[in-house]
Design a protein around this motif. Structure first.
Motif, PDB file in Angstrom:
ATOM      1  N   LEU A 195       0.798  -1.216   0.000  1.00 19.53           N
ATOM      2  CA  LEU A 195       0.000   0.000   0.000  1.00 19.53           C
ATOM      3  C   LEU A 195       0.834   1.272   0.000  1.00 19.53           C
ATOM      4  O   LEU A 195       0.334   2.344  -0.353  1.00 19.53           O
ATOM      5  N   THR A 196       2.079   1.189   0.414  1.00 20.16           N
ATOM      6  CA  THR A 196       2.895   2.400   0.547  1.00 20.16           C
ATOM      7  C   THR A 196       4.014   2.486  -0.484  1.00 20.16           C
ATOM      8  O   THR A 196       4.697   3.506  -0.569  1.00 20.16           O
ATOM      9  N   THR A 197       4.214   1.439  -1.271  1.00 19.28           N
ATOM     10  CA  THR A 197       5.277   1.437  -2.287  1.00 19.28           C
ATOM     11  C   THR A 197       4.640   1.304  -3.661  1.00 19.28           C
ATOM     12  O   THR A 197       3.760   0.468  -3.854  1.00 19.28           O
ATOM     13  N   PRO A 198       5.060   2.113  -4.638  1.00 19.64           N
ATOM     14  CA  PRO A 198       4.504   1.980  -5.995  1.00 19.64           C
ATOM     15  C   PRO A 198       4.660   0.554  -6.508  1.00 19.64           C
ATOM     16  O   PRO A 198       5.724  -0.060  -6.367  1.00 19.64           O
ATOM     17  N   GLN A 199       3.584   0.028  -7.090  1.00 18.93           N
ATOM     18  CA  GLN A 199       3.579  -1.343  -7.573  1.00 18.93           C
ATOM     19  C   GLN A 199       3.393  -1.341  -9.098  1.00 18.93           C
ATOM     20  O   GLN A 199       2.279  -1.450  -9.602  1.00 18.93           O
ATOM     21  N   PRO A 200       4.480  -1.217  -9.856  1.00 21.51           N
ATOM     22  CA  PRO A 200       4.336  -1.243 -11.316  1.00 21.51           C
ATOM     23  C   PRO A 200       3.921  -2.627 -11.793  1.00 21.51           C
ATOM     24  O   PRO A 200       4.286  -3.650 -11.190  1.00 21.51           O
ATOM     25  N   ARG A 201       3.169  -2.650 -12.872  1.00 25.50           N
ATOM     26  CA  ARG A 201       2.746  -3.936 -13.431  1.00 25.50           C
ATOM     27  C   ARG A 201       3.770  -4.428 -14.446  1.00 25.50           C
ATOM     28  O   ARG A 201       4.464  -3.640 -15.088  1.00 25.50           O
ATOM     29  N   GLU A 202       3.829  -5.736 -14.577  1.00 23.67           N
ATOM     30  CA  GLU A 202       4.721  -6.364 -15.542  1.00 23.67           C
ATOM     31  C   GLU A 202       4.006  -7.563 -16.134  1.00 23.67           C
ATOM     32  O   GLU A 202       2.982  -8.017 -15.620  1.00 23.67           O
ATOM     33  N   SER A 203       4.538  -8.073 -17.223  1.00 23.03           N
ATOM     34  CA  SER A 203       3.944  -9.256 -17.844  1.00 23.03           C
ATOM     35  C   SER A 203       4.350 -10.496 -17.060  1.00 23.03           C
ATOM     36  O   SER A 203       5.538 -10.742 -16.830  1.00 23.03           O
ATOM     37  N   ILE A 204       3.355 -11.284 -16.649  1.00 25.87           N
ATOM     38  CA  ILE A 204       3.600 -12.478 -15.832  1.00 25.87           C
ATOM     39  C   ILE A 204       2.909 -13.672 -16.487  1.00 25.87           C
ATOM     40  O   ILE A 204       1.717 -13.619 -16.808  1.00 25.87           O
ATOM     41  N   ASP A 205       3.651 -14.751 -16.685  1.00 26.34           N
ATOM     42  CA  ASP A 205       3.074 -15.993 -17.190  1.00 26.34           C
ATOM     43  C   ASP A 205       2.580 -16.797 -15.978  1.00 26.34           C
ATOM     44  O   ASP A 205       3.363 -17.461 -15.294  1.00 26.34           O
ATOM     45  N   VAL A 206       1.269 -16.714 -15.717  1.00 30.48           N
ATOM     46  CA  VAL A 206       0.728 -17.372 -14.520  1.00 30.48           C
ATOM     47  C   VAL A 206       0.785 -18.890 -14.637  1.00 30.48           C
ATOM     48  O   VAL A 206       0.771 -19.594 -13.611  1.00 30.48           O
ATOM     49  N   VAL A 207       0.866 -19.409 -15.857  1.00 30.20           N
ATOM     50  CA  VAL A 207       1.000 -20.866 -16.010  1.00 30.20           C
ATOM     51  C   VAL A 207       2.332 -21.332 -15.450  1.00 30.20           C
ATOM     52  O   VAL A 207       2.407 -22.303 -14.683  1.00 30.20           O
ATOM     53  N   ALA A 208       3.411 -20.636 -15.804  1.00 33.89           N
ATOM     54  CA  ALA A 208       4.731 -21.003 -15.277  1.00 33.89           C
ATOM     55  C   ALA A 208       4.770 -20.847 -13.760  1.00 33.89           C
ATOM     56  O   ALA A 208       5.339 -21.690 -13.048  1.00 33.89           O
ATOM     57  N   VAL A 209       4.137 -19.773 -13.255  1.00 31.76           N
ATOM     58  CA  VAL A 209       4.118 -19.528 -11.804  1.00 31.76           C
ATOM     59  C   VAL A 209       3.369 -20.639 -11.082  1.00 31.76           C
ATOM     60  O   VAL A 209       3.860 -21.215 -10.090  1.00 31.76           O
ATOM     61  N   LEU A 210       2.169 -20.967 -11.558  1.00 31.22           N
ATOM     62  CA  LEU A 210       1.344 -21.976 -10.879  1.00 31.22           C
ATOM     63  C   LEU A 210       1.935 -23.372 -11.015  1.00 31.22           C
ATOM     64  O   LEU A 210       1.819 -24.195 -10.090  1.00 31.22           O
ATOM     65  N   ASP A 211       2.561 -23.654 -12.146  1.00 31.74           N
ATOM     66  CA  ASP A 211       3.199 -24.964 -12.316  1.00 31.74           C
ATOM     67  C   ASP A 211       4.334 -25.131 -11.301  1.00 31.74           C
ATOM     68  O   ASP A 211       4.470 -26.196 -10.672  1.00 31.74           O
ATOM     69  N   ALA A 212       5.112 -24.072 -11.087  1.00 32.54           N
ATOM     70  CA  ALA A 212       6.195 -24.129 -10.102  1.00 32.54           C
ATOM     71  C   ALA A 212       5.647 -24.270  -8.690  1.00 32.54           C
ATOM     72  O   ALA A 212       6.177 -25.049  -7.874  1.00 32.54           O
ATOM     73  N   ILE A 213       4.573 -23.546  -8.389  1.00 28.86           N
ATOM     74  CA  ILE A 213       3.957 -23.626  -7.059  1.00 28.86           C
ATOM     75  C   ILE A 213       3.433 -25.038  -6.797  1.00 28.86           C
ATOM     76  O   ILE A 213       3.602 -25.594  -5.692  1.00 28.86           O
ATOM     77  N   ALA A 214       2.787 -25.627  -7.806  1.00 30.89           N
ATOM     78  CA  ALA A 214       2.234 -26.976  -7.642  1.00 30.89           C
ATOM     79  C   ALA A 214       3.346 -27.984  -7.366  1.00 30.89           C
ATOM     80  O   ALA A 214       3.215 -28.860  -6.489  1.00 30.89           O
ATOM     81  N   ARG A 215       4.467 -27.887  -8.085  1.00 31.76           N
ATOM     82  CA  ARG A 215       5.569 -28.833  -7.874  1.00 31.76           C
ATOM     83  C   ARG A 215       6.205 -28.633  -6.489  1.00 31.76           C
ATOM     84  O   ARG A 215       6.488 -29.596  -5.782  1.00 31.76           O
ATOM     85  N   GLU A 216       6.417 -27.371  -6.100  1.00 36.42           N
ATOM     86  CA  GLU A 216       7.042 -27.094  -4.796  1.00 36.42           C
ATOM     87  C   GLU A 216       6.164 -27.584  -3.645  1.00 36.42           C
ATOM     88  O   GLU A 216       6.653 -28.206  -2.683  1.00 36.42           O
ATOM     89  N   HIS A 217       4.856 -27.334  -3.734  1.00 36.23           N
ATOM     90  CA  HIS A 217       3.962 -27.744  -2.647  1.00 36.23           C
ATOM     91  C   HIS A 217       3.707 -29.244  -2.668  1.00 36.23           C
ATOM     92  O   HIS A 217       3.397 -29.846  -1.622  1.00 36.23           O
ATOM     93  N   GLY A 218       3.839 -29.841  -3.839  1.00 28.11           N
ATOM     94  CA  GLY A 218       3.727 -31.297  -3.903  1.00 28.11           C
ATOM     95  C   GLY A 218       4.855 -31.960  -3.135  1.00 28.11           C
ATOM     96  O   GLY A 218       4.657 -32.995  -2.484  1.00 28.11           O
ATOM     97  N   GLU A 219       6.047 -31.366  -3.193  1.00 31.46           N
ATOM     98  CA  GLU A 219       7.186 -31.902  -2.438  1.00 31.46           C
ATOM     99  C   GLU A 219       7.080 -31.561  -0.955  1.00 31.46           C
ATOM    100  O   GLU A 219       7.425 -32.383  -0.093  1.00 31.46           O
TER     101      GLU A 219
END
Length: 463
Positions: A316-340
């Motif tokens: 809320l207090t720091t500027p949050q610029p937007r960037e292009s994010i591939d949510v598929v790559a993010v969620l695939d990594a999260i699924a593998r990490e939490h699976g372990e």
């Protein structure tokens, strides 16, 4: 034409009859000698017999009679051309038409006459009045804005502004017109203002925070947003809004102060509790261990709440610029990490090859929080989590489903209904609040629903 005879009626009739503009001939008394078809159309007459022999004053409205009389004297007696002169005519059906009349002297069958060429400007003036009404409406709307509105020319000068600029600055229109844009700001911020204007012209838009100095010397923090104005392919200026962010700055300052206070006191005190728990645990009996474990778990919970609180403050207090994010790559990594990390859990994914969205960098942490919550808050020995990503016409939809207990409504209803918040109705932590802010700052939306069989479906919509 004062020294020459006007052509004979038949020849002159041929000349004026083909004119698209109304042409009228009249004598020294104002009696109409001749008029073309355009005159008949203008006056709403069916035949020339209804026109010839009548006085021009029969058609001139009362308030313009004196003007018409003076023009008659100038043209016929003084032999002086006049006009174009604005007047109003009353047609045969009573309709009022606005005209511009240009008259010139002439001779006809040995006597002095006047010749008038008339231009009907009724529709033109109506259009002008409509445009003026529209312009005034826009100006009134801009003046009603509590924010400062401004237009900057390509050479960096203020071209237009609303009343709010005058109210804030304390200057009047004449003073503003004579000032450079940098004159409105503290000296240390003039360079950033110049750079922001240059960036907006070059890139199409820009936002900058700077401190305004009023005529009275008061300093006010402002945020200025501006966009490039283009006419066809020509850049004609910048249009922007300036907003007083004094209250926002005060809130941010308070949030930071609270964050620092908690960071210093809460974390230190919890660390003391945890250290004491370890000492007591070593010397305690098995009977006391359960109570010690509860104290340790409570301390860990406090630290977790503080960590999420700190992340929200940072959001809320720091500027949050937007960037292009591939949510598929993010969620695939999260699924593998939490699976372990959670081998008893079953995590299934239904993901396309890729799905790029515009989001802030904390969006990845928010998605991680949702998956982790779906596992940790599930009391089943083998919790199940399903992650789906779908492309839609409006963007990308992410669904995280589980088979755990229902998420209490108080955990998310207050996102959109802050009036519900009170000392007894509030979320148990800041985790979902962090997720909400990350999704909102990414331009998305967050929804909570019950699963058809058992559990929850959390939906994130992004573009």
């Amino acid at each position: 034409m004062a020294d020459e005879e006007t052509p004979e009626p038949r020849n002159y009739q041929q000349l004026i009859s083909v004119s698209p503009a109304p042409v009228n001939l009249f004598d020294d008394s104002g009696e109409i000698i001749w008029g073309n078809d355009a005159v008949l159309d203008l006056l709403g007459l069916d035949s020339r017999e209804e026109l010839i022999g009548r006085s021009i004053f029969d058609f001139v409205v009362a308030e313009d009679q004196y003007t018409a009389e003076q023009e008659l004297v100038d043209v016929v007696e003084s032999k002086t051309a006049t006009g174009p002169t604005p007047m109003q005519l009353r047609r045969a059906d009573g309709e009022i038409r606005r005209i511009q009349v240009s008259t010139a002297p002439g001779r006809f069958r040995g006597r002095d006459i006047g010749q008038a060429v008339v231009i009907d400007v009724t529709e033109l003036e109506r259009a002008h009045e409509e445009l003026e009404t529209e312009r005034q409406f826009v100006q009134n709307a801009l003046n009603a804005l509590p924010d400062v509105f401004y237009v900057i020319t390509p050479d960096g000068k203020l071209d237009r502004w609303n009343d709010s600029l005058l109210d804030v600055s304390g200057y009047d229109d004449e003073e503003v017109r004579a000032m450079d844009i940098e004159d409105f700001f503290v000296e240390s911020h003039t360079e950033r203002i110049s750079e922001s204007i240059a960036t907006a012209f070059a890139e199409g838009a820009d936002t900058v925070e700077a401190t305004v100095v009023t005529k009275q010397g008061t300093e006010i923090p402002f945020e200025f947003r501006k966009r490039r104005l283009v006419d066809d392919e020509d850049v004609i200026g910048l249009a922007g809004i300036g907003r007083d962010i004094s209250e926002r700055k005060a809130r941010e300052q308070h949030l930071r102060a609270v964050d620092y206070l908690l960071q210093h006191n809460l974390r230190n005190q919890v660390n003391i509790i945890q250290g004491s728990v370890e000492l007591v645990s070593d010397a305690s009996s098995a009977r006391d261990q359960s109570a010690i474990d509860r104290i340790d778990a409570a301390a860990e919970r406090l630290l977790s709440i503080f960590d999420n609180h700190h992340l929200i403050i940072d959001q809320l207090t720091t500027p949050q610029p937007r960037e292009s994010i591939d949510v598929v790559a993010v969620l695939d990594a999260i699924a593998r990490e939490h699976g372990e990390a959670y081998p008893a859990a079953t995590i299934t994914t239904n993901l396309p090859e890729r799905a790029n969205v515009s989001g802030v960098h904390t969006l990845e942490l928010a998605l991680r929080e949702l998956v982790e919550n779906a596992i940790e808050h599930n009391e089943r020995q083998e919790p199940r989590v399903e992650i789906d990503v779908e492309h839609t016409d409006s963007g990308v939809v992410i669904r995280i489903s589980d088979d755990g207990p229902p998420i209490p409504e108080m955990e998310y209803r207050s996102f959109s209904e802050d009036s519900l918040l009170n000392s007894t109705y509030h979320s148990a932590g800041f985790g979902l609040w962090f997720v909400y802010h990350a999704v909102r700052q990414s331009g998305g939306s967050l929804h909570f629903d019950r699963n058809e069989e058992r559990g929850n479906v959390v939906t994130v919509e992004l573009s």
